[in-house]
Scaffold this motif. Structure first.
Motif, PDB file in Angstrom:
ATOM      1  N   GLN A  14      -9.135  -3.212  -0.660  1.00 16.64           N
ATOM      2  CA  GLN A  14      -9.876  -2.274  -1.500  1.00 16.64           C
ATOM      3  C   GLN A  14      -9.035  -1.045  -1.838  1.00 16.64           C
ATOM      4  O   GLN A  14      -9.058  -0.550  -2.965  1.00 16.64           O
ATOM      5  CB  GLN A  14     -11.170  -1.856  -0.798  1.00 16.64           C
ATOM      6  N   ARG A  15      -8.285  -0.549  -0.844  1.00 16.61           N
ATOM      7  CA  ARG A  15      -7.453   0.632  -1.098  1.00 16.61           C
ATOM      8  C   ARG A  15      -6.393   0.323  -2.150  1.00 16.61           C
ATOM      9  O   ARG A  15      -6.116   1.141  -3.030  1.00 16.61           O
ATOM     10  CB  ARG A  15      -6.795   1.114   0.193  1.00 16.61           C
ATOM     11  N   GLN A  16      -5.781  -0.846  -2.064  1.00 12.85           N
ATOM     12  CA  GLN A  16      -4.776  -1.207  -3.060  1.00 12.85           C
ATOM     13  C   GLN A  16      -5.389  -1.269  -4.453  1.00 12.85           C
ATOM     14  O   GLN A  16      -4.794  -0.803  -5.434  1.00 12.85           O
ATOM     15  CB  GLN A  16      -4.134  -2.547  -2.689  1.00 12.85           C
ATOM     16  N   THR A  17      -6.593  -1.815  -4.542  1.00 12.54           N
ATOM     17  CA  THR A  17      -7.269  -1.879  -5.846  1.00 12.54           C
ATOM     18  C   THR A  17      -7.546  -0.481  -6.379  1.00 12.54           C
ATOM     19  O   THR A  17      -7.346  -0.194  -7.570  1.00 12.54           O
ATOM     20  CB  THR A  17      -8.580  -2.671  -5.713  1.00 12.54           C
ATOM     21  N   GLN A  18      -8.001   0.425  -5.501  1.00 12.39           N
ATOM     22  CA  GLN A  18      -8.281   1.800  -5.918  1.00 12.39           C
ATOM     23  C   GLN A  18      -7.010   2.507  -6.391  1.00 12.39           C
ATOM     24  O   GLN A  18      -7.017   3.206  -7.412  1.00 12.39           O
ATOM     25  CB  GLN A  18      -8.913   2.570  -4.759  1.00 12.39           C
ATOM     26  N   LEU A  19      -5.919   2.336  -5.653  1.00  7.46           N
ATOM     27  CA  LEU A  19      -4.669   2.986  -6.039  1.00  7.46           C
ATOM     28  C   LEU A  19      -4.152   2.444  -7.368  1.00  7.46           C
ATOM     29  O   LEU A  19      -3.655   3.201  -8.214  1.00  7.46           O
ATOM     30  CB  LEU A  19      -3.624   2.789  -4.936  1.00  7.46           C
ATOM     31  N   GLN A  20      -4.267   1.151  -7.571  1.00  5.68           N
ATOM     32  CA  GLN A  20      -3.834   0.575  -8.843  1.00  5.68           C
ATOM     33  C   GLN A  20      -4.663   1.120  -9.999  1.00  5.68           C
ATOM     34  O   GLN A  20      -4.137   1.408 -11.081  1.00  5.68           O
ATOM     35  CB  GLN A  20      -3.933  -0.948  -8.777  1.00  5.68           C
ATOM     36  N   GLU A  21      -5.957   1.304  -9.762  1.00  3.40           N
ATOM     37  CA  GLU A  21      -6.815   1.847 -10.810  1.00  3.40           C
ATOM     38  C   GLU A  21      -6.459   3.307 -11.101  1.00  3.40           C
ATOM     39  O   GLU A  21      -6.453   3.739 -12.262  1.00  3.40           O
ATOM     40  CB  GLU A  21      -8.283   1.726 -10.385  1.00  3.40           C
ATOM     41  N   GLN A  22      -6.149   4.078 -10.055  1.00  2.00           N
ATOM     42  CA  GLN A  22      -5.741   5.474 -10.260  1.00  2.00           C
ATOM     43  C   GLN A  22      -4.462   5.550 -11.089  1.00  2.00           C
ATOM     44  O   GLN A  22      -4.336   6.385 -11.987  1.00  2.00           O
ATOM     45  CB  GLN A  22      -5.528   6.157  -8.911  1.00  2.00           C
ATOM     46  N   THR A  47       0.833  -1.204   0.000  1.00  2.00           N
ATOM     47  CA  THR A  47       0.000   0.000   0.000  1.00  2.00           C
ATOM     48  C   THR A  47       0.867   1.252   0.000  1.00  2.00           C
ATOM     49  O   THR A  47       0.593   2.218  -0.728  1.00  2.00           O
ATOM     50  CB  THR A  47      -0.926   0.009   1.229  1.00  2.00           C
ATOM     51  N   SER A  60       1.888   7.095  -6.643  1.00  2.62           N
ATOM     52  CA  SER A  60       0.838   8.001  -7.101  1.00  2.62           C
ATOM     53  C   SER A  60       1.298   9.459  -7.106  1.00  2.62           C
ATOM     54  O   SER A  60       0.623  10.315  -7.684  1.00  2.62           O
ATOM     55  CB  SER A  60      -0.403   7.857  -6.213  1.00  2.62           C
ATOM     56  N   ARG A 108      -5.304   4.768 -14.710  1.00  3.89           N
ATOM     57  CA  ARG A 108      -5.954   5.886 -15.407  1.00  3.89           C
ATOM     58  C   ARG A 108      -4.964   7.008 -15.698  1.00  3.89           C
ATOM     59  O   ARG A 108      -5.089   7.716 -16.697  1.00  3.89           O
ATOM     60  CB  ARG A 108      -7.117   6.423 -14.568  1.00  3.89           C
TER      61      ARG A 108
END
Length: 736
Positions: free
Chosen positions: A202-210, A151, A158, A213
């Motif tokens: 969930q946070r790791q998934t969100q950061l990977q998606e950011q 994380t 990021s 993008r």
């Protein structure tokens, strides 16, 4: 990564922190372009956690101090603005608060900015999937929740900059015991592994998606920039108690060396000494690591820019004026640049020179005198010594850097023995009683107070690792008693017999205890970074295939013209038993110097080398020391054809090369009178009375210093040592 890799990787990342205001010399055009950008800022997030929930285990005691150490050195030596340093300690550093602070503090970071993130506290491991036995390292936050390094790496990736330095003074694998000798381990005792919770998944998934993008190449699970770790992933990181405070072993060593940073010494060499300081306490159990992109990828990269030398306004410092207050002792000082072994006994009355502000011409030497000290902070007043001119106290403002001028040390010094926590209660009671009868020796329970060595059981396996089986008879499995370093490395010649009673063991150890106390006395004279006496010492390992050198050199001395720069290794060497070694001493200054050597060999025995000429017969004979004149050098032993052999057992050797601009009169007289048989003046000689020799050396340095300092300015019950007249260089290597 091996210790040498740690040093070679250090230059770029510290050079980056000096960008914007301190200037750099770089042959890398991309880095020069970045450093020239007018909008570069340096931002730091510092996290230190001592207090944890009861379910985690016992609290730590040095993590918050680590934050203070980093705050001061980043602000006063690397130009970080106070408003750009955010510190979170104890309950402020819950997982949710830390993540929120990260986002807020780094929200305005640009591509040219430098980010410094520090964590001190417990580390542990998380299991990413319940269907797999694989584990990943994590940081334990103040609420007991884990922040996986995965994380953290995603958060750092990021950011728009890749100029990121992460310092991790923690470890991830619990060794089954909270103490390593007298050092406390920074791995969480319980639980040792936890499941990755849904919130972090969930946070790791969100950061990977950011990152996806943003079209950033950041989907890898390792981190950007550089990571300085207190130990390799499978080792332990430790913290230690000192006089008046505790700190992480790695953070103090790193911070102290950064205070000494100077243009004439490479950053690589300076960080080598960080590793050496850790080695001196924790031995081979803790090896600092520098990695590119995480904590596992530690191979040296060929893409690194060359080592960079910072153009700092001051050539190293030992402290700083924190504040000026009304009253008799108006100045509050920070002393984080002093070696911690010296700071432990640093005395009231010590003098510091105040350096001129950057960009101003040299001024009359202005000194402050310590009036009180508590841990790393002290109060001081202007010194009214005999040569001091009237000084405008208003010019002494916060932020002015300080350098040691005169070191005040007590004339009494105890040796503290920690009783190993693995001893049974009755054993600790008997040991406490036995040690109480030895002069200048006290005992404490391990982990509760600062100590100089550890008394405990020596197991069969420990002896087998130190000696060849044909050199010593191995005891039964229950072992015998002996002494260890504070990091629980065996002191070999302290091993006793099987079934030996504790009282008998302690009585047998008196010679070893005296040797350790003698070494402690002379450790207080270490001043390589502060001495004004220009000398360089070299230890050469004469191997048929490769010649390796270990070098030490004073850094604030007036030197003769044409002196070549420091070369060779400056850290801790591994030298095979049976190797041949030589020392070389060069006088780089403008005065004759006199020298001798004192140390502990790998068995823990005190040895010395003291060159002399006999000028008169008698009992005892009259001895005279030959001087080493400016520009001259000498090989020890005295000819290039001679060497000293590195003997067994396996262990650490510490040799101090002590130089003074006046002869060692008292020490030589004592050595001559105590020598019962003729000696070869070229040999390393076992010392029969090492404690008396050490005190005689202290007295010689004190008397030499009084020529430069008003003798009436200091009380009679202290040693006053002037940085102008002596230096002590320390050579540490491991026999393997």
């Amino acid at each position: 990564m091996k210790r040498r890799g740690f040093l070679q990787q250090s230059a770029w990342l510290l050079a980056a922190t000096t960008a914007g205001g301190m200037g750099l010399v770089s042959r890398d055009p991309r880095l020069r372009e970045v450093l020239a950008a007018p909008t570069v800022r340096k931002r730091a997030l510092l996290i230190g956690i001592n207090r944890y929930p009861e379910s985690t285990g016992s609290d730590l005691s040095g993590a918050v101090t680590d934050v203070r150490l980093q705050e001061q050195v980043l602000q006063h030596r690397f130009g970080f603005a106070a408003k750009d340093i955010l510190s979170l300690t104890d309950e402020q550093a819950s997982r949710s608060q830390t993540l929120e602070a990260f986002n807020d503090h780094f929200s305005e970071v640009t591509a040219n900015d430098v980010v410094w993130l520090h964590f001190s506290g417990y580390g542990s491991q998380v299991q990413p999937s319940p269907n797999s036995e694989a584990v990943e390292p994590s940081l334990v936050m103040a609420d007991g929740l884990d922040l996986p390094l995965t994380t953290l790496w995603l958060l750092l990736r990021s950011l728009p900059t890749d100029k990121i330095i992460t310092v991790l003074d923690t470890s991830y694998t619990y060794p089954g015991h909270p103490l390593l000798g007298n050092l406390r381990v920074r791995s969480r005792p319980s639980p040792t592994v936890v499941q990755l919770d849904d919130a972090q998944r969930q946070r790791q998934t969100q950061l990977q998606e950011q990152l996806r993008r943003a079209n950033k190449p950041g989907l890898k699970r390792d981190g950007p920039g550089w990571v300085l770790s207190a130990a390799t992933r499978q080792q332990v990181a430790t913290e230690s108690q000192w006089q008046g405070f505790s700190s992480g072993l790695f953070t103090y060593a790193l911070s102290q060396q950064l205070w000494w940073l100077s243009p004439e010494a490479s950053l690589t060499n300076l960080l080598t000494r960080t590793d050496q300081l850790v080695e001196a306490f924790a031995g081979g159990e803790q090896t600092p690591n520098i990695c590119r992109g995480g904590i596992d990828q530690c191979a040296i990269s060929g893409e690194l820019p060359p080592p960079l030398v910072p153009q700092l306004a001051a050539l190293g410092a030992d402290g700083v004026i924190l504040a000026k207050n009304p009253g008799n002792d108006p100045f509050k000082l920070w002393l984080g640049g002093l070696p911690v072994t010296v700071l432990n006994r640093y005395g009231v009355g010590s003098l510091f020179s105040v350096l001129p502000e950057p960009g101003t011409p040299p001024q009359t030497d202005v000194k402050l005198q310590l009036r009180s000290r508590s841990g790393l902070t002290a109060t001081a007043q202007l010194w009214n010594g005999p040569d001091r001119q009237a000084t405008d106290a208003e010019s002494m403002v916060s932020g002015r850097l300080l350098r040691e001028s005169v070191r005040i040390l007590p004339r009494t010094l105890p040796l503290t023995v920690a009783l190993d926590s693995r001893l049974e209660r009755i054993e600790r009671v008997d040991a406490t009683s036995a040690f109480s009868g030895i002069r200048d020796v006290t005992s404490v329970s391990a982990g509760e107070q600062p100590a100089d060595c550890v008394f405990g059981r020596v197991r069969r396996a420990t002896i087998a690792q130190t000696y060849s089986s044909d050199l010593v008879q191995l005891p039964k499995d229950q072992g015998t008693y002996g002494l260890f370093s504070v990091g629980r490395e065996l002191i070999p010649n302290s091993i006793g017999e099987e079934d030996e009673a504790i009282k008998k063991s302690v009585q047998r150890l008196v010679p070893q205890l005296q040797a350790l106390l003698a070494a402690k006395w002379l450790t207080l004279t270490l001043n390589e970074g502060a001495s004004r006496l220009g000398v360089r010492g070299t230890l050469s390992v004469l191997d048929p295939d490769e010649s390796v050198v270990l070098q030490r050199q004073t850094r604030r001395a007036r030197r003769a013209k044409g002196v070549r720069p420091l070369a060779g290794v400056e850290g801790t060497l591994d030298i095979p038993a049976g190797s041949q070694v030589q020392y070389n001493l060069e006088n780089l200054g403008d005065r004759p110097v006199y020298y001798l050597m004192f140390g502990l060999d790998s068995s823990g025995r005190a040895v010395g080398f003291y060159p002399y000429e006999t000028v008169a017969d008698g009992n005892p004979p009259t001895l005279q020391q030959p001087p080493l004149n400016p520009g001259e050098s000498v090989t020890l032993p005295w000819t290039e054809a001679e060497t000293w052999s590195v003997g067994r057992p396996i262990g650490t050797v510490s040799m101090k090369l002590i130089c003074c601009d006046r002869p060692f009169g008292q020490a030589l007289t004592l050595l001559a009178s105590r020598q019962n048989s003729p000696r070869n003046p070229r040999s390393l000689t076992p010392l029969e009375s090492p404690l008396r020799v050490a005190k005689a050396i202290m007295e010689d340095l004190h008397r030499a210093s009084l020529r430069k300092t008003d003798a009436d300015a200091f009380p009679d019950d202290v040693y006053a040592l002037d940085m102008e007249v002596w230096t002590t260089l320390n050579f540490i290597y491991r026999v393997v």
